[in-house]
Design a protein around this motif. Structure first.
Motif, PDB file in Angstrom:
ATOM      1  N   ARG A   1     -14.786   4.923  -7.754  1.00 37.60           N
ATOM      2  CA  ARG A   1     -16.003   4.911  -6.955  1.00 37.60           C
ATOM      3  C   ARG A   1     -17.089   5.764  -7.611  1.00 37.60           C
ATOM      4  O   ARG A   1     -16.790   6.707  -8.326  1.00 37.60           O
ATOM      5  CB  ARG A   1     -15.718   5.517  -5.558  1.00 37.60           C
ATOM      6  CG  ARG A   1     -14.513   4.908  -4.854  1.00 37.60           C
ATOM      7  CD  ARG A   1     -13.690   5.978  -4.186  1.00 37.60           C
ATOM      8  NE  ARG A   1     -12.362   5.485  -3.826  1.00 37.60           N
ATOM      9  CZ  ARG A   1     -11.956   5.252  -2.565  1.00 37.60           C
ATOM     10  NH1 ARG A   1     -12.759   5.489  -1.569  1.00 37.60           N
ATOM     11  NH2 ARG A   1     -10.752   4.801  -2.335  1.00 37.60           N
TER      12      ARG A   1
ATOM     13  N   HIS B   1      -9.763  -2.064   6.085  1.00 38.75           N
ATOM     14  CA  HIS B   1      -8.779  -2.694   5.200  1.00 38.75           C
ATOM     15  C   HIS B   1      -7.510  -1.853   5.201  1.00 38.75           C
ATOM     16  O   HIS B   1      -7.518  -0.691   5.621  1.00 38.75           O
ATOM     17  CB  HIS B   1      -9.346  -2.879   3.789  1.00 38.75           C
ATOM     18  CG  HIS B   1      -9.847  -1.628   3.149  1.00 38.75           C
ATOM     19  ND1 HIS B   1     -11.061  -1.068   3.472  1.00 38.75           N
ATOM     20  CD2 HIS B   1      -9.295  -0.804   2.235  1.00 38.75           C
ATOM     21  CE1 HIS B   1     -11.227   0.029   2.769  1.00 38.75           C
ATOM     22  NE2 HIS B   1     -10.167   0.227   2.007  1.00 38.75           N
TER      23      HIS B   1
ATOM     24  N   ASP C   1     -13.699   3.148   3.866  1.00 37.43           N
ATOM     25  CA  ASP C   1     -14.085   4.175   2.887  1.00 37.43           C
ATOM     26  C   ASP C   1     -15.585   4.405   2.992  1.00 37.43           C
ATOM     27  O   ASP C   1     -16.364   3.585   2.543  1.00 37.43           O
ATOM     28  CB  ASP C   1     -13.737   3.707   1.459  1.00 37.43           C
ATOM     29  CG  ASP C   1     -12.236   3.574   1.257  1.00 37.43           C
ATOM     30  OD1 ASP C   1     -11.535   4.576   1.418  1.00 37.43           O
ATOM     31  OD2 ASP C   1     -11.777   2.457   0.955  1.00 37.43           O
TER      32      ASP C   1
ATOM     33  N   HIS D   1      -8.342   1.626   7.366  1.00 38.23           N
ATOM     34  CA  HIS D   1      -9.396   2.632   7.227  1.00 38.23           C
ATOM     35  C   HIS D   1     -10.647   1.979   6.651  1.00 38.23           C
ATOM     36  O   HIS D   1     -10.618   0.842   6.182  1.00 38.23           O
ATOM     37  CB  HIS D   1      -8.939   3.771   6.321  1.00 38.23           C
ATOM     38  CG  HIS D   1      -8.699   3.321   4.912  1.00 38.23           C
ATOM     39  ND1 HIS D   1      -7.527   2.719   4.526  1.00 38.23           N
ATOM     40  CD2 HIS D   1      -9.487   3.353   3.817  1.00 38.23           C
ATOM     41  CE1 HIS D   1      -7.600   2.416   3.244  1.00 38.23           C
ATOM     42  NE2 HIS D   1      -8.781   2.776   2.790  1.00 38.23           N
TER      43      HIS D   1
HETATM   44 MN    MN Z   1      -9.725   2.001   0.978  1.00 40.91          MN
END
Ligand code: MN
Ligand code: OGA
Length: 298
Positions: free
Chosen positions: A293, A258, A204, A202
């Motif tokens: 994040r 990743h 992000d 995926h």
């Molecule tokens: Mn990720």
């Protein structure tokens, strides 16, 4: 899950290099050749891997750093890869005895309301029951701060709870030491990996400020992590992420494919009076990863 590619490719389309590598490292029979995984623990000119002390402007060892379970910052190292600017792999960050502290937080405190977990959708699977029943492997993710919406693939202002103060302090300290002074931890996804679990490929991209780094903390058992490119046709780099490793992704590396095709047990944790044997037992076969994040432009 954040699962962009779990469906099989159409029969007539060739498998991408990324998907092929994922399958290779996930396979049990035959198992992958582990010597093909980059250890990233010594400089390697051929691969463009460089290991050095973390160049940082912060040199003081504060009592807060010790409370967070951190080694003095001048003992941290950073690994980089010449062909992948935007990856920093920090090692030597955590004191050995602090790994279980963070695992304990991830297993006991962080999954409590108002934080959101995969168990919440099933009213019969409350955390306390899972602790009592010894089936902690049912816990697969917890979201903190802004709660990531797995279906809409976004963060919504209405779905937000306070960010844990210890993880906030840890993230700010690590980010600042690595040169990201303005980083504001606003959301985290804790992923729990029982043996044989994987995280498929995926990107992000839900955070609104992609100029900020993403911090990824690994505890417990070891993962093979695939670091790909923006195209699935690019051959990904397989590397080990071990307990206490901190991966920082920034710049161009914020938007690459990743995945975690494999978790395997190699790291023993000893019983300790300070921790519940359930946590030690969990640490001996499972992996936990916390990605922190910043969502907004602060
Ligand atoms: Mn990720
Ligand atoms: C994620 C992620 C990687 C890991 O949570 O988005 O990519 O190492 N985690 O578990």
């Amino acid at each position: 899950m954040v699962d962009a590619y779990s469906g099989d490719a159409a029969p007539d389309s060739p498998m991408s290099a990324f998907k092929r590598a994922f399958k290779y490292y996930k396979s049990r029979n035959p198992p992958p050749d582990m010597s093909t995984v980059w250890a990233m623990d010594e400089s390697d000119v051929g691969r463009g891997v460089r290991i050095s002390p973390l160049p940082t402007s912060i040199h003081s060892a504060s009592s807060e750093q010790a409370e967070l379970g951190l080694n003095p910052i001048d003992q941290w190292t950073v690994a980089t890869i010449d062909s992948k600017p935007g990856i920093m792999l920090l090692r030597g960050v955590f004191r050995p005895e602090s790994h279980l502290y963070w695992l304990d937080r991830c297993l006991r405190a962080y999954p409590e309301a108002p934080n959101v977990t995969n168990l919440d959708a099933h009213s019969d699977q409350k955390l306390t029951q899972i602790w009592r029943g010894g089936d902690l492997n049912r816990l697969r993710w917890t979201t903190l701060g802004y709660h990531y919406d797995w279906l809409l693939k976004e963060y919504r202002d209405e779905s937000r709870s306070p960010f844990p103060s210890d993880l906030d302090a840890l993230s700010r300290t690590v980010a600042a030491a690595a040169g990201f002074d303005g980083f504001t931890p606003e959301t985290a996804i804790v992923n729990y990996y029982p043996p044989k679990s994987t995280l498929s490929g995926h990107v992000d991209r839900a955070e609104r400020d992609l100029d900020q780094p993403l911090l990824s903390f690994s505890f417990g058992q070891t993962a093979i992590y695939l670091s790909g490119g923006t195209s699935l046709d690019e051959e990904p780099t397989p590397m080990f992420l071990r307990s206490g490793d901190v991966l920082i992704l920034y710049g161009d590396q914020r938007l690459v494919n990743h995945a975690v095709p494999r978790v395997f047990a190699e790291r023993p944790f000893s019983d300790s009076a300070a921790f519940d044997p359930i946590v030690v037992n969990y640490a001996n076969s499972n992996r936990v990863n916390i990605t922190v994040r910043q969502v907004n432009v602060c």
